[in-house]
Design an enzyme around this catalytic site. Structure first.
Site, PDB file in Angstrom:
ATOM      1  CE  LYS A 117      -0.705   6.745   4.522  1.00 50.89           C
ATOM      2  NZ  LYS A 117       0.415   7.005   4.940  1.00 50.89           N
TER       3      LYS A 117
ATOM      4  CE  LYS B  49       1.551  -0.455   7.877  1.00 51.71           C
ATOM      5  NZ  LYS B  49       2.390   0.807   7.083  1.00 51.71           N
TER       6      LYS B  49
ATOM      7  CE  LYS C 196       3.796   6.742  11.390  1.00 53.34           C
ATOM      8  NZ  LYS C 196       4.997   6.627  10.972  1.00 53.34           N
TER       9      LYS C 196
HETATM   10  P1  ATP Z   1       1.504   4.938   8.379  1.00 53.89           P
HETATM   11  O1  ATP Z   1       1.132   3.921   9.650  1.00 53.89           O
HETATM   12  O2  ATP Z   1       1.051   6.385   9.221  1.00 53.89           O
HETATM   13  O3  ATP Z   1       0.901   4.859   7.168  1.00 53.89           O
HETATM   14  P2  ATP Z   1       4.143   4.122   8.374  1.00 53.89           P
HETATM   15  O4  ATP Z   1       4.531   3.760   9.580  1.00 53.89           O
HETATM   16  O5  ATP Z   1       3.616   3.101   7.233  1.00 53.89           O
HETATM   17  O6  ATP Z   1       2.931   5.161   8.215  1.00 53.89           O
HETATM   18  P3  ATP Z   1       6.631   5.386   7.946  1.00 53.89           P
HETATM   19  O7  ATP Z   1       6.481   5.835   9.325  1.00 53.89           O
HETATM   20  O8  ATP Z   1       7.290   6.279   6.871  1.00 53.89           O
HETATM   21  O9  ATP Z   1       5.314   5.028   7.557  1.00 53.89           O
HETATM   22  O10 ATP Z   1       7.371   3.782   7.818  1.00 53.89           O
HETATM   23  C1  ATP Z   1       8.675   3.741   7.901  1.00 53.89           C
HETATM   24  C2  ATP Z   1       9.164   2.474   7.666  1.00 53.89           C
HETATM   25  O11 ATP Z   1       8.547   1.322   8.787  1.00 53.89           O
HETATM   26  C3  ATP Z   1       8.896   1.817   6.357  1.00 53.89           C
HETATM   27  O12 ATP Z   1      10.152   1.126   6.054  1.00 53.89           O
HETATM   28  C4  ATP Z   1       7.662   0.744   6.611  1.00 53.89           C
HETATM   29  O13 ATP Z   1       7.991  -0.185   5.680  1.00 53.89           O
HETATM   30  C5  ATP Z   1       8.288   0.517   8.089  1.00 53.89           C
HETATM   31  N1  ATP Z   1       6.784   0.103   8.667  1.00 53.89           N
HETATM   32  C6  ATP Z   1       5.918   0.571   9.103  1.00 53.89           C
HETATM   33  N2  ATP Z   1       4.682  -0.248   9.558  1.00 53.89           N
HETATM   34  C7  ATP Z   1       5.335  -1.362   9.579  1.00 53.89           C
HETATM   35  C8  ATP Z   1       4.615  -2.514  10.158  1.00 53.89           C
HETATM   36  N3  ATP Z   1       3.792  -2.656  10.797  1.00 53.89           N
HETATM   37  N4  ATP Z   1       5.544  -3.588  10.190  1.00 53.89           N
HETATM   38  C9  ATP Z   1       6.679  -3.552   9.353  1.00 53.89           C
HETATM   39  N5  ATP Z   1       7.307  -2.444   9.012  1.00 53.89           N
HETATM   40  C10 ATP Z   1       6.529  -1.311   8.929  1.00 53.89           C
END
Ligand code: ATP
Ligand code: LTN
Length: 333
Positions: free
Chosen positions: A117, A199, A202
């Site tokens: 980040k 990964k 969003k």
């Molecule tokens: P950003 O993509 O903006 O960094 P994020 O989606 O990783 O944000 P959160 O919205 O807080 O962050 O994530 C919420 C939950 O979703 C966490 O448990 C995270 O591990 C899970 N998660 C996020 N993206 C994935 C993915 N691509 N696959 C599986 N789990 C995910």
């Protein structure tokens, strides 16, 4: 809350549109654990975490509410599982400060999410981004949590939460339960549809790389039709087949079919047929969530009554933990 029952806690940031990565990697397991585990579940919208990245106030307010509504739409029952907005329970910030003083600079510097980040937001590498994991540790430790359902990307943060809890307990005696991550076997890391070595996120500028939980069915199908695959042309799990492996996991999570069943069903069929099937299955599994979400967003009073009640319950537990921690540290009551 009964003392000897296990506690499950997790949170999600209202930092953008939630994706199927969030859903299959984390949220679906929150609901599953609420319904099947003999445990008390507590869930939160982590709005304090989200301001580590700059947010536009009006949009942010709306997104916090939407994220909260999504949690209820996937089947989190606020009567059964207190569900609240993080900033409404002041103890999160309070304990986070205290835990900052039991966390090493070097430990925070090693966090991959911080490194990533600070590259993507190079113009705003703020102290909050750096100490983000201590706030997350506070979220978890406040509720004496046993299990934390998260995607694989959060494993390192969970390990740090454990280290902080063990360090504190080592100095003051048993204050915190040491939490364990609960990472699903399937879809622990949903990959980008455009670059399946990355990964699904969003915050990816390419909107075709991710599917939002609230995307329209036709958009979902279109994005899957465009998903990057390989030149092998066989629907089966395999090395170097990141795109197909990802689609098989997603299809499996959406339908409940095993990888073997999927391979059998699509033997002799092309990627076009398979991608269409995945898109349709995902769209179908998200349909009831979208419908419930649309209903809930028309009833803001109901949402407010839920998050207020959730914060009250959470505050009672959080207050107990902070009181105990304060006493151990030596603050005057
Ligand atoms: P950003 O993509 O903006 O960094 P994020 O989606 O990783 O944000 P959160 O919205 O807080 O962050 O994530 C919420 C939950 O979703 C966490 O448990 C995270 O591990 C899970 N998660 C996020 N993206 C994935 C993915 N691509 N696959 C599986 N789990 C995910
Ligand atoms: N850091 C997580 C979101 C999050 C969280 C938590 C997850 C904030 N607090 C407590 C589990 C428990 C993320 O970025 N995905």
């Amino acid at each position: 809350m009964i003392n000897d029952r296990k506690i499950i806690f997790s949170a999600i940031q209202p930092s953008g549109q939630l994706t199927i990565g969030n859903y299959f990697g984390a949220l679906k397991n929150w609901k599953m654990m609420q319904d099947t585990e003999d445990a008390d579940c507590i869930f939160a919208v982590a709005d304090l975490h989200a301001i580590t990245v700059r947010q536009t106030p009006a949009e942010f307010r709306q997104r916090i509410l939407q994220t909260y509504a999504i949690l209820l739409s996937i089947g989190i029952d606020p009567k059964k599982s207190p569900c609240f907005i993080q900033s409404h329970v002041k103890e999160h910030s309070e304990l986070a400060w205290m835990l900052n003083c039991y966390t090493q600079f070097g430990e925070l510097g090693r966090m991959t999410q911080f490194k990533e980040k600070s590259q993507t937001h190079a113009d705003n590498v703020n102290a909050g981004l750096f100490t983000y994991p201590t706030l997350m540790a506070a979220d978890i430790l406040l509720y004496q949590t046993d299990f934390v359902p998260v995607g694989a990307d959060q494993k390192q943060h969970l390990e740090l939460s454990r280290t902080i809890a063990e360090r504190f307990n080592g100095i003051y005696g048993d204050v915190f339960t040491v939490p364990e991550p609960y990472i699903p076997k399937l879809c622990a890391r949903v990959m980008s549809l455009q670059d399946p070595t990355k990964k699904m996120s969003k915050s990816d500028a390419n909107v075709n790389s991710w599917v939002a939980m609230l995307d329209k069915p036709e958009d979902i199908v279109r994005k899957f039709k465009r998903a990057v695959t390989d030149s092998d042309m066989k629907v089966c799990v395999g090395e170097g087949k990141d795109g197909i492996n990802n689609l098989i996991s997603i299809y499996s999570a959406a339908t409940g079919l095993t990888a073997e069943q999927i391979e059998r069903d699509f033997e002799g069929k092309g990627y076009g047929d398979f991608k269409l099937a995945v898109g349709e299955a995902v769209a179908e599994s998200l349909r009831p969530i979208r419908e419930k979400f649309d209903d809930l967003m028309k009833n803001k009073d109901y949402l407010e009554s839920c998050y207020k009640a959730g914060a009250e319950t959470a505050s009672r537990i959080a207050f107990r933990t902070v009181s105990k921690v304060s006493k151990k540290i030596g603050f005057i009551k």
